[in-house]
Design a protein around this motif. Sequence first.
Motif, mmCIF file in Angstrom:
data_model
loop_
_atom_site.group_PDB
_atom_site.id
_atom_site.type_symbol
_atom_site.label_atom_id
_atom_site.label_comp_id
_atom_site.label_asym_id
_atom_site.label_seq_id
_atom_site.Cartn_x
_atom_site.Cartn_y
_atom_site.Cartn_z
ATOM 1 N N VAL A 155 0.856 -1.193 0.000
ATOM 2 C CA VAL A 155 0.000 0.000 0.000
ATOM 3 C C VAL A 155 0.887 1.236 0.000
ATOM 4 O O VAL A 155 1.873 1.310 0.738
ATOM 5 N N GLY A 156 0.528 2.196 -0.854
ATOM 6 C CA GLY A 156 1.145 3.509 -0.825
ATOM 7 C C GLY A 156 0.099 4.541 -0.432
ATOM 8 O O GLY A 156 -1.091 4.376 -0.729
ATOM 9 N N GLU A 157 0.532 5.576 0.246
ATOM 10 C CA GLU A 157 -0.401 6.598 0.705
ATOM 11 C C GLU A 157 0.111 7.978 0.322
ATOM 12 O O GLU A 157 1.307 8.255 0.427
ATOM 13 N N ALA A 158 -0.797 8.829 -0.134
ATOM 14 C CA ALA A 158 -0.474 10.235 -0.374
ATOM 15 C C ALA A 158 -0.985 11.048 0.806
ATOM 16 O O ALA A 158 -2.125 10.869 1.256
ATOM 17 N N ARG A 159 -0.132 11.949 1.325
ATOM 18 C CA ARG A 159 -0.512 12.787 2.455
ATOM 19 C C ARG A 159 -0.121 14.231 2.176
ATOM 20 O O ARG A 159 0.746 14.506 1.355
ATOM 21 N N ARG A 160 -0.751 15.109 2.915
ATOM 22 C CA ARG A 160 -0.389 16.529 2.887
ATOM 23 C C ARG A 160 -0.487 17.063 4.301
ATOM 24 O O ARG A 160 -1.573 17.121 4.878
ATOM 25 N N ARG A 161 0.684 17.396 4.872
ATOM 26 C CA ARG A 161 0.764 17.931 6.229
ATOM 27 C C ARG A 161 -0.040 17.079 7.229
ATOM 28 O O ARG A 161 -0.853 17.581 8.014
ATOM 29 N N GLY A 162 0.182 15.748 7.142
ATOM 30 C CA GLY A 162 -0.430 14.834 8.093
ATOM 31 C C GLY A 162 -1.808 14.345 7.721
ATOM 32 O O GLY A 162 -2.319 13.414 8.343
ATOM 33 N N SER A 163 -2.429 14.936 6.711
ATOM 34 C CA SER A 163 -3.778 14.538 6.314
ATOM 35 C C SER A 163 -3.702 13.594 5.110
ATOM 36 O O SER A 163 -3.034 13.899 4.110
ATOM 37 N N SER A 164 -4.371 12.463 5.194
ATOM 38 C CA SER A 164 -4.333 11.483 4.113
ATOM 39 C C SER A 164 -5.150 11.966 2.915
ATOM 40 O O SER A 164 -6.295 12.426 3.067
ATOM 41 N N LEU A 165 -4.565 11.848 1.738
ATOM 42 C CA LEU A 165 -5.259 12.188 0.498
ATOM 43 C C LEU A 165 -5.816 10.951 -0.192
ATOM 44 O O LEU A 165 -6.632 11.073 -1.116
ATOM 45 N N GLY A 166 -5.386 9.766 0.208
ATOM 46 C CA GLY A 166 -5.872 8.536 -0.396
ATOM 47 C C GLY A 166 -4.766 7.506 -0.516
ATOM 48 O O GLY A 166 -3.595 7.772 -0.229
ATOM 49 N N LEU A 167 -5.148 6.312 -0.956
ATOM 50 C CA LEU A 167 -4.250 5.177 -1.019
ATOM 51 C C LEU A 167 -4.058 4.696 -2.448
ATOM 52 O O LEU A 167 -4.978 4.779 -3.272
ATOM 53 N N VAL A 168 -2.864 4.184 -2.725
ATOM 54 C CA VAL A 168 -2.577 3.443 -3.949
ATOM 55 C C VAL A 168 -2.420 1.992 -3.525
ATOM 56 O O VAL A 168 -1.489 1.641 -2.803
ATOM 57 N N ARG A 169 -3.345 1.121 -3.985
ATOM 58 C CA ARG A 169 -3.421 -0.241 -3.487
ATOM 59 C C ARG A 169 -2.781 -1.219 -4.476
ATOM 60 O O ARG A 169 -3.426 -1.726 -5.382
#
Length: 407
Positions: free
Chosen positions: A71-85
């Motif tokens: 799993v990869g995750e995109a974040r911005r300043r601690g907030s999750s933007l979504g996952l790459v599964r």
Amino acid sequence: MADVLIVGAGPVGVLLGAELARLGVPTVMLERRAEPGGGSRAVGVHGAALAAMEASGATDRLLAGARRVRVGEARRRGSSLGLVRFDRLRTRHPYVATLPQSATEAALAATAAAWGAPAVQRGAAVEALLPREDRVEVRGHVRDGMDGAAQAWEARIVVVAGGLRSRTLLPGDRFRIRTRRYSDRYLMTDAADLGDDGDRAVVHLDPDGVLESFPLPGSRRRYVAWMPPADDDDGRTARLRRAVAVRTGSDAAASAVTDATAFGVARSRLSALRADRVIAIGDTAHEVSPIGGQGMNLGLIDAVTLAPLLARWIRTDGDADAAGAALAALTVWERVRLRAADRAGAIAAVNTALGRPARSAGALGVRAALATPAGALLAHAYSMGFDPSTRMFATPRPRVPQGPVTW
């Protein structure tokens, strides 16, 4: 005279040697470095490359020492933007295997030795390739300590897999280079993993620039940060430490950063991969931005797909029709691999653009994309799914029935 001489014993060259040995083709492998490369460098082996290397046994050796990023995750300043599964891809290896490039090279070298490939001739600096009608003459020096003795080799076919600087060996006008250099600069380190992301890869799309974070074996983690230009090379460790602290929000993770290396990025490829008996693969043939991890995988697939075509060509002695068919197959291979390089380069270019200082609108766009079927498309793209050669190795996982099965 060798059937195939390979210039360069990095991951791509050694894998080609292993594949040719498996097919019964005698080779000679030459490497300028006196010792195998150290350091971490490329760390991700994608599912498509793992599938391609299964027949040789290299995949099992690599996975024995790797971590599996599902799993990869995109974040911005601690907030999750979504996952790459990656774990939802219907492929044999629904993950990215991470390990230092030195470990990858060691696993591939063990594979080559298991198939009876000759040992790499180290300290062999190739200086010129001289194509003849039925062979290629290779000139260079073999170093012993501080001295070097002139040496000559001959081979029916030469494959250049020595990276960017070995492009100077390529003869003729067919190997023209198309290059685009980016202004982006990055700092990178491998540090003790003091965060809590575990086996998850995280891409922090920060207003100050991207910070990529990948887990490595041995409880370590790779950090790669986009940075504005600066002249204080002596202060780059401190700058990377600050970037990790701000972009991850973790002072503990930042405290593990004890050194940093700087690098820039470029995109280039040759206009052709073959001129008669000289062939280029790997970084010699195509350079893509390392942001996204496509480059080494592209070269590994080059090697696996080229080996059977070389074996076929070599075994056509005296049969003009068979030789013509073998060369036609090589022409198709060349066209497909150039297309693969262009696609990988385009994906890497998008990753590079996303890594620049990010406005909130861009982050919202990423969030929206990952919340739709486009998220599955991103996982497919990042795992080399758009490489046209990967269809040869596509053995999907069986679907797991949901609920009771009735007949």
